[in-house]
Design an enzyme around this catalytic site. Sequence first.
Site, PDB file in Angstrom:
ATOM      1  N   ASP A   1       0.883  -1.173   0.000  1.00  0.00           N
ATOM      2  CA  ASP A   1       0.000   0.000   0.000  1.00  0.00           C
ATOM      3  C   ASP A   1       0.920   1.223   0.000  1.00  0.00           C
ATOM      4  O   ASP A   1       1.658   1.459   0.967  1.00  0.00           O
ATOM      5  CB  ASP A   1      -0.886  -0.023   1.254  1.00  0.00           C
ATOM      6  CG  ASP A   1      -1.810   1.184   1.322  1.00  0.00           C
ATOM      7  OD1 ASP A   1      -1.585   2.170   0.589  1.00  0.00           O
ATOM      8  OD2 ASP A   1      -2.755   1.144   2.123  1.00  0.00           O
TER       9      ASP A   1
ATOM     10  N   TYR B   1     -10.019  13.643  -7.064  1.00  0.00           N
ATOM     11  CA  TYR B   1      -9.231  12.965  -8.107  1.00  0.00           C
ATOM     12  C   TYR B   1      -8.624  13.984  -9.078  1.00  0.00           C
ATOM     13  O   TYR B   1      -7.410  13.980  -9.322  1.00  0.00           O
ATOM     14  CB  TYR B   1     -10.135  11.977  -8.851  1.00  0.00           C
ATOM     15  CG  TYR B   1      -9.456  11.279 -10.008  1.00  0.00           C
ATOM     16  CD1 TYR B   1      -8.630  10.193  -9.793  1.00  0.00           C
ATOM     17  CD2 TYR B   1      -9.653  11.714 -11.318  1.00  0.00           C
ATOM     18  CE1 TYR B   1      -8.002   9.552 -10.847  1.00  0.00           C
ATOM     19  CE2 TYR B   1      -9.029  11.087 -12.377  1.00  0.00           C
ATOM     20  CZ  TYR B   1      -8.206  10.003 -12.147  1.00  0.00           C
ATOM     21  OH  TYR B   1      -7.583   9.385 -13.199  1.00  0.00           O
TER      22      TYR B   1
HETATM   23  N1  LIG Z   1      -9.013   4.364 -16.635  1.00  0.00           N
HETATM   24  C1  LIG Z   1      -9.093   5.623 -17.016  1.00  0.00           C
HETATM   25  O1  LIG Z   1     -10.041   6.015 -17.723  1.00  0.00           O
HETATM   26  C2  LIG Z   1      -8.034   6.612 -16.641  1.00  0.00           C
HETATM   27  C3  LIG Z   1      -8.046   7.879 -17.236  1.00  0.00           C
HETATM   28  C4  LIG Z   1      -7.053   8.784 -16.925  1.00  0.00           C
HETATM   29  C5  LIG Z   1      -6.057   8.449 -16.032  1.00  0.00           C
HETATM   30  N2  LIG Z   1      -6.069   7.211 -15.462  1.00  0.00           N
HETATM   31  C6  LIG Z   1      -4.994   6.898 -14.530  1.00  0.00           C
HETATM   32  O2  LIG Z   1      -4.303   5.749 -14.954  1.00  0.00           O
HETATM   33  C7  LIG Z   1      -3.700   5.120 -13.817  1.00  0.00           C
HETATM   34  C8  LIG Z   1      -4.008   3.640 -13.858  1.00  0.00           C
HETATM   35  O3  LIG Z   1      -5.391   3.450 -13.682  1.00  0.00           O
HETATM   36  P1  LIG Z   1      -6.198   2.252 -14.383  1.00  0.00           P
HETATM   37  O4  LIG Z   1      -7.117   2.866 -15.349  1.00  0.00           O
HETATM   38  O5  LIG Z   1      -5.241   1.204 -14.812  1.00  0.00           O
HETATM   39  O6  LIG Z   1      -7.090   1.779 -13.148  1.00  0.00           O
HETATM   40  P2  LIG Z   1      -7.006   0.445 -12.286  1.00  0.00           P
HETATM   41  O7  LIG Z   1      -7.971   0.640 -11.193  1.00  0.00           O
HETATM   42  O8  LIG Z   1      -7.168  -0.723 -13.185  1.00  0.00           O
HETATM   43  O9  LIG Z   1      -5.501   0.460 -11.735  1.00  0.00           O
HETATM   44  C9  LIG Z   1      -5.079   1.225 -10.639  1.00  0.00           C
HETATM   45  C10 LIG Z   1      -4.180   0.353  -9.791  1.00  0.00           C
HETATM   46  O10 LIG Z   1      -3.687   1.115  -8.684  1.00  0.00           O
HETATM   47  C11 LIG Z   1      -3.634   0.242  -7.578  1.00  0.00           C
HETATM   48  N3  LIG Z   1      -3.659   0.964  -6.311  1.00  0.00           N
HETATM   49  C12 LIG Z   1      -4.687   1.669  -5.787  1.00  0.00           C
HETATM   50  N4  LIG Z   1      -4.368   2.120  -4.559  1.00  0.00           N
HETATM   51  C13 LIG Z   1      -3.114   1.676  -4.282  1.00  0.00           C
HETATM   52  C14 LIG Z   1      -2.253   1.797  -3.162  1.00  0.00           C
HETATM   53  N5  LIG Z   1      -2.630   2.446  -2.049  1.00  0.00           N
HETATM   54  N6  LIG Z   1      -1.030   1.226  -3.225  1.00  0.00           N
HETATM   55  C15 LIG Z   1      -0.646   0.531  -4.337  1.00  0.00           C
HETATM   56  N7  LIG Z   1      -1.433   0.374  -5.419  1.00  0.00           N
HETATM   57  C16 LIG Z   1      -2.654   0.933  -5.392  1.00  0.00           C
HETATM   58  C17 LIG Z   1      -4.897  -0.607  -7.723  1.00  0.00           C
HETATM   59  O11 LIG Z   1      -4.846  -1.799  -6.948  1.00  0.00           O
HETATM   60  C18 LIG Z   1      -4.937  -0.859  -9.208  1.00  0.00           C
HETATM   61  O12 LIG Z   1      -4.288  -2.070  -9.561  1.00  0.00           O
HETATM   62  C19 LIG Z   1      -4.250   5.841 -12.586  1.00  0.00           C
HETATM   63  O13 LIG Z   1      -3.310   6.763 -12.103  1.00  0.00           O
HETATM   64  C20 LIG Z   1      -5.457   6.565 -13.129  1.00  0.00           C
HETATM   65  O14 LIG Z   1      -5.766   7.699 -12.380  1.00  0.00           O
HETATM   66  C21 LIG Z   1      -7.026   6.287 -15.739  1.00  0.00           C
END
Ligand SMILES: NC(=O)c1ccc[n+]([C@@H]2O[C@H](COP(=O)([O-])OP(=O)(O)OC[C@H]3O[C@@H](n4cnc5c(N)ncnc54)[C@H](O)[C@@H]3O)[C@@H](O)[C@H]2O)c1
Length: 250
Positions: A63, A154
């Site tokens: 975490d 966010y």
């Molecule tokens: N999916 C979208 O539409 C989108 C758009 C813009 C930006 N993003 C960004 O892309 C990045 C990846 O997101 P994603 O879309 O793959 O979502 P996702 O939810 O699939 O992946 C996020 C990951 O972060 C991990 N995580 C969360 N809290 C944590 C902690 N305290 N310690 C360690 N790991 C932790 C989760 O377990 C998860 O595996 C993020 O920063 C997100 O903000 C996503």
Amino acid sequence: MENFREKTVLITGAAGGLGRAIALAFGEAGADVSLADVNEEGLHETAALVSGRKATARVSVVDLSSRQACFNLVKETVDHFGALDVLCNVAGILGPGHTTEISESVWNKIVAVNLSAPFWLIQASLPHLLERNGNVVNIASSGAFIGEAYVVPYTATKAGVVQMTRSLAMEYIKKPVRINAVAPGPMATSMIDNVQFPEGVDMELIQRYMGIRPAADPAQVADLVLYLASDRAANIHGACLVSDGGHSVC
Ligand SMILES: NC(=O)c1ccc[n+]([C@@H]2O[C@H](COP(=O)([O-])OP(=O)(O)OC[C@H]3O[C@@H](n4cnc5c(N)ncnc54)[C@H](O)[C@@H]3O)[C@@H](O)[C@H]2O)c1
């Protein structure tokens, strides 16, 4: 195709959609990858997929919402692989809610994961990156540039990631390290697929920021991350490259 042989890449959020796509892309390019996430099962799945591509992967179930955890992760990575060339700050949480109902603990958690963890990881990584002419890629969001209802903490943290990237780039402009960001728009990952907005939200406001084009494949964004981390992007420092299918111009 980029070549990252003999390079070590640390990727947070590696169990998630984008983190996994980035891990697979770096693995394909020959990097040693250090994968971190709080989701143990997903992390091991990613590591198995990367190892299947003949790359070397190690995992840390962690975490990242404390400074100590971030420093431990960097130390474990360098102890294991002997160096650190690229840090990809990918882990993130959305935490949707009505602004009046967001608790102090939810606000603090979103800030800790989305903004503080990238900062602590950069702080811990910089001495190692400077030794290797390395670089950082922070994952921001198109939500850093437009208004998005019901995800205020966010988007505030993602705007913080963009400005942190710029200011760090200025502080290190005379040093052998590059610091950049990528701002994706909506991607088909669990963050979007499993999002649950609370009762009473105005769906018209949400539709405005869900994008007009279909959600992107995270592999498209991973391609950009690899380019930015590669020597081909040697002249790019302090930038936030947007890959959002036009989301932020709507
Ligand atoms: N999916 C979208 O539409 C989108 C758009 C813009 C930006 N993003 C960004 O892309 C990045 C990846 O997101 P994603 O879309 O793959 O979502 P996702 O939810 O699939 O992946 C996020 C990951 O972060 C991990 N995580 C969360 N809290 C944590 C902690 N305290 N310690 C360690 N790991 C932790 C989760 O377990 C998860 O595996 C993020 O920063 C997100 O903000 C996503």
